[in-house]
Design an enzyme around this catalytic site. Structure first.
Site, PDB file in Angstrom:
ATOM      1  N   SER A 142       3.410  12.887 -11.415  1.00 52.52           N
ATOM      2  CA  SER A 142       3.882  13.756 -10.330  1.00 52.52           C
ATOM      3  C   SER A 142       4.859  14.780 -10.894  1.00 52.52           C
ATOM      4  O   SER A 142       5.594  14.491 -11.852  1.00 52.52           O
ATOM      5  CB  SER A 142       4.603  12.899  -9.280  1.00 52.52           C
ATOM      6  OG  SER A 142       5.348  13.724  -8.404  1.00 52.52           O
ATOM      7  N   TYR A 157      10.215   6.129  -6.823  1.00 56.93           N
ATOM      8  CA  TYR A 157       8.998   6.851  -7.210  1.00 56.93           C
ATOM      9  C   TYR A 157       9.265   7.720  -8.451  1.00 56.93           C
ATOM     10  O   TYR A 157       8.480   7.697  -9.408  1.00 56.93           O
ATOM     11  CB  TYR A 157       8.549   7.716  -6.032  1.00 56.93           C
ATOM     12  CG  TYR A 157       7.245   8.452  -6.218  1.00 56.93           C
ATOM     13  CD1 TYR A 157       6.044   7.765  -6.361  1.00 56.93           C
ATOM     14  CD2 TYR A 157       7.212   9.850  -6.219  1.00 56.93           C
ATOM     15  CE1 TYR A 157       4.839   8.459  -6.509  1.00 56.93           C
ATOM     16  CE2 TYR A 157       6.025  10.540  -6.356  1.00 56.93           C
ATOM     17  CZ  TYR A 157       4.828   9.840  -6.504  1.00 56.93           C
ATOM     18  OH  TYR A 157       3.642  10.526  -6.648  1.00 56.93           O
TER      19      TYR A 157
HETATM   20  N1  LIG Z   1      -0.724  13.559  -2.758  1.00 56.70           N
HETATM   21  C1  LIG Z   1       0.184  14.255  -3.466  1.00 56.70           C
HETATM   22  O1  LIG Z   1       0.697  15.303  -3.041  1.00 56.70           O
HETATM   23  C2  LIG Z   1       0.596  13.755  -4.822  1.00 56.70           C
HETATM   24  C3  LIG Z   1       1.557  14.496  -5.522  1.00 56.70           C
HETATM   25  C4  LIG Z   1       1.942  14.088  -6.793  1.00 56.70           C
HETATM   26  C5  LIG Z   1       1.358  12.954  -7.342  1.00 56.70           C
HETATM   27  N2  LIG Z   1       0.431  12.233  -6.643  1.00 56.70           N
HETATM   28  C6  LIG Z   1      -0.160  11.066  -7.289  1.00 56.70           C
HETATM   29  O2  LIG Z   1      -1.571  11.133  -7.193  1.00 56.70           O
HETATM   30  C7  LIG Z   1      -2.122   9.817  -7.129  1.00 56.70           C
HETATM   31  C8  LIG Z   1      -3.030   9.663  -5.925  1.00 56.70           C
HETATM   32  O3  LIG Z   1      -2.270   9.966  -4.760  1.00 56.70           O
HETATM   33  P1  LIG Z   1      -2.939  10.169  -3.310  1.00 56.70           P
HETATM   34  O4  LIG Z   1      -2.096  11.156  -2.630  1.00 56.70           O
HETATM   35  O5  LIG Z   1      -4.404  10.364  -3.418  1.00 56.70           O
HETATM   36  O6  LIG Z   1      -2.618   8.713  -2.673  1.00 56.70           O
HETATM   37  P2  LIG Z   1      -3.242   7.964  -1.421  1.00 56.70           P
HETATM   38  O7  LIG Z   1      -3.894   8.894  -0.482  1.00 56.70           O
HETATM   39  O8  LIG Z   1      -2.156   7.097  -0.900  1.00 56.70           O
HETATM   40  O9  LIG Z   1      -4.383   7.024  -2.089  1.00 56.70           O
HETATM   41  C9  LIG Z   1      -3.982   5.984  -2.920  1.00 56.70           C
HETATM   42  C10 LIG Z   1      -5.175   5.165  -3.379  1.00 56.70           C
HETATM   43  O10 LIG Z   1      -4.660   4.087  -4.176  1.00 56.70           O
HETATM   44  C11 LIG Z   1      -5.086   2.834  -3.640  1.00 56.70           C
HETATM   45  N3  LIG Z   1      -4.044   1.835  -3.801  1.00 56.70           N
HETATM   46  C12 LIG Z   1      -2.802   1.840  -3.241  1.00 56.70           C
HETATM   47  N4  LIG Z   1      -2.170   0.703  -3.528  1.00 56.70           N
HETATM   48  C13 LIG Z   1      -3.031  -0.038  -4.280  1.00 56.70           C
HETATM   49  C14 LIG Z   1      -2.963  -1.331  -4.858  1.00 56.70           C
HETATM   50  N5  LIG Z   1      -1.892  -2.121  -4.676  1.00 56.70           N
HETATM   51  N6  LIG Z   1      -4.029  -1.787  -5.571  1.00 56.70           N
HETATM   52  C15 LIG Z   1      -5.127  -1.018  -5.716  1.00 56.70           C
HETATM   53  N7  LIG Z   1      -5.255   0.213  -5.195  1.00 56.70           N
HETATM   54  C16 LIG Z   1      -4.215   0.688  -4.475  1.00 56.70           C
HETATM   55  C17 LIG Z   1      -5.356   3.126  -2.150  1.00 56.70           C
HETATM   56  O11 LIG Z   1      -6.301   2.231  -1.607  1.00 56.70           O
HETATM   57  P3  LIG Z   1      -5.902   0.843  -0.879  1.00 56.70           P
HETATM   58  O12 LIG Z   1      -4.726   1.127  -0.006  1.00 56.70           O
HETATM   59  O13 LIG Z   1      -7.138   0.430  -0.157  1.00 56.70           O
HETATM   60  O14 LIG Z   1      -5.578  -0.122  -1.977  1.00 56.70           O
HETATM   61  C18 LIG Z   1      -5.955   4.532  -2.241  1.00 56.70           C
HETATM   62  O15 LIG Z   1      -7.318   4.456  -2.555  1.00 56.70           O
HETATM   63  C19 LIG Z   1      -0.914   8.869  -7.143  1.00 56.70           C
HETATM   64  O16 LIG Z   1      -0.659   8.465  -8.470  1.00 56.70           O
HETATM   65  C20 LIG Z   1       0.217   9.751  -6.647  1.00 56.70           C
HETATM   66  O17 LIG Z   1       1.488   9.283  -7.083  1.00 56.70           O
HETATM   67  C21 LIG Z   1       0.052  12.605  -5.390  1.00 56.70           C
END
Ligand SMILES: NC(=O)c1ccc[n+]([C@@H]2O[C@H](COP(=O)([O-])OP(=O)(O)OC[C@H]3O[C@@H](n4cnc5c(N)ncnc54)[C@H](OP(=O)(O)O)[C@@H]3O)[C@@H](O)[C@H]2O)c1
Length: 252
Positions: A142, A157
């Site tokens: 991030s 985080y």
């Molecule tokens: N969205 C943003 O703006 C943003 C910005 C910077 C960085 N990021 C990074 O990008 C990545 C993806 O983010 P996102 O926004 O797509 O997140 P998201 O919408 O919350 O999706 C997270 C995914 O991870 C899975 N997950 C969560 N906890 C888990 C666990 N304990 N075991 C296995 N799977 C798990 C969830 O499925 P289940 O709940 O079914 O397990 C889901 O498929 C992350 O590393 C996040 O830190 C995101």
């Protein structure tokens, strides 16, 4: 189709950026192992991959337990063959809130999911990649690592992602010269459930200006799509760069 005949394992593929990465990898010819807790969400992602002519294998697991890494890796290899590409994308943004009164158990859970299990998956899969002389490991981080004060109340985080980046660059040096590259990817501010959770749960837990900024990003439409972010990452896998901190905003 530069990943034709390659196998990829992507975590957090039930929705959001992880699902989009799985689809982008499948579009490049990779067979994809999908990992998250929700079996229904993984089945939806698998159906989307298959609709585009790809092959997917759902491997449901709770990655807050680092002991899950070896069985997850083994199930992927048994179902699809040796894994060439590992994308550690699953993460939690919790616990949100000030450090005063922090929940140490919740911090531990965050470190397990965001740092330790990604390292354990790399440890389980890298030996086969080095033997093959080719591999790609990416840890999704991030922009908070570059600008930690942009999320006041997100100390856990910020700390996990900084640790993940240090591990990534260190592992890249450990594997230098093997043909296995290891890089960080900062995906940008992306319209996903994680952003929705921050808007919903962040009020009163994040500092007010931080929470308002997250709300504004949404209302002003400045969030990018998961597909945009995923494509920018997958294109980078064709190169041999290692030990880099890639940001979606940087030229590839
Ligand atoms: N969205 C943003 O703006 C943003 C910005 C910077 C960085 N990021 C990074 O990008 C990545 C993806 O983010 P996102 O926004 O797509 O997140 P998201 O919408 O919350 O999706 C997270 C995914 O991870 C899975 N997950 C969560 N906890 C888990 C666990 N304990 N075991 C296995 N799977 C798990 C969830 O499925 P289940 O709940 O079914 O397990 C889901 O498929 C992350 O590393 C996040 O830190 C995101």
């Amino acid at each position: 189709m530069f990943l034709n005949s390659k196998v990829a394992l992507v975590t957090g593929t039930g929705r959001g950026i992880g699902r989009a990465i799985a689809l982008a990898l499948a579009d490049e010819g990779a067979r994809v192992a999908l990992v998250a807790r929700s079996e229904d969400a993984l089945a939806e992602t698998a159906a989307l991959v298959e609709k585009r002519g790809g092959t997917a294998l759902a491997v449901p697991a709770d990655l807050t337990d680092p002991a899950s890494a070896t069985p997850v890796a083994e199930r992927a290899v048994a179902g699809l063959g040796p894994v060439d590409v590992l994308i550690n994308n699953a993460a939690t943004v919790e616990p949100l809130g000030p450090v005063t009164g922090m929940d140490a158990d919740a911090w531990t859970t965050a470190f397990r999911l965001n740092v330790i299990t990604p390292a354990a998956l790399a440890g389980a899969l890298a030996p086969r990649m080095t033997k093959a002389g080719w591999g790609r490991i990416v840890n999704v981080s991030s922009g908070i690592v570059a600008r930690p004060t942009t999320m006041i109340g997100g100390s856990a985080y910020a700390a996990t992602k900084a640790a993940l980046e240090a591990h990534t660059v260190n592992l890249a040096a450990e594997l230098d010269g093997t043909g296995v590259t290891v890089n960080v990817y900062r995906p940008g501010s992306v319209d996903t459930e994680m952003q929705e959770l921050i808007r919903r749960e962040g009020e009163g837990r994040l500092d007010e200006a931080t929470h308002q900024r997250f709300v504004r990003h949404h209302t002003e439409g400045t969030l990018i799509t998961p597909e945009h972010s995923a494509r920018a990452l997958v294109h980078r896998l064709a190169g041999d760069a290692t030990g880099r901190i890639w940001d979606v905003a940087d030229p590839a």
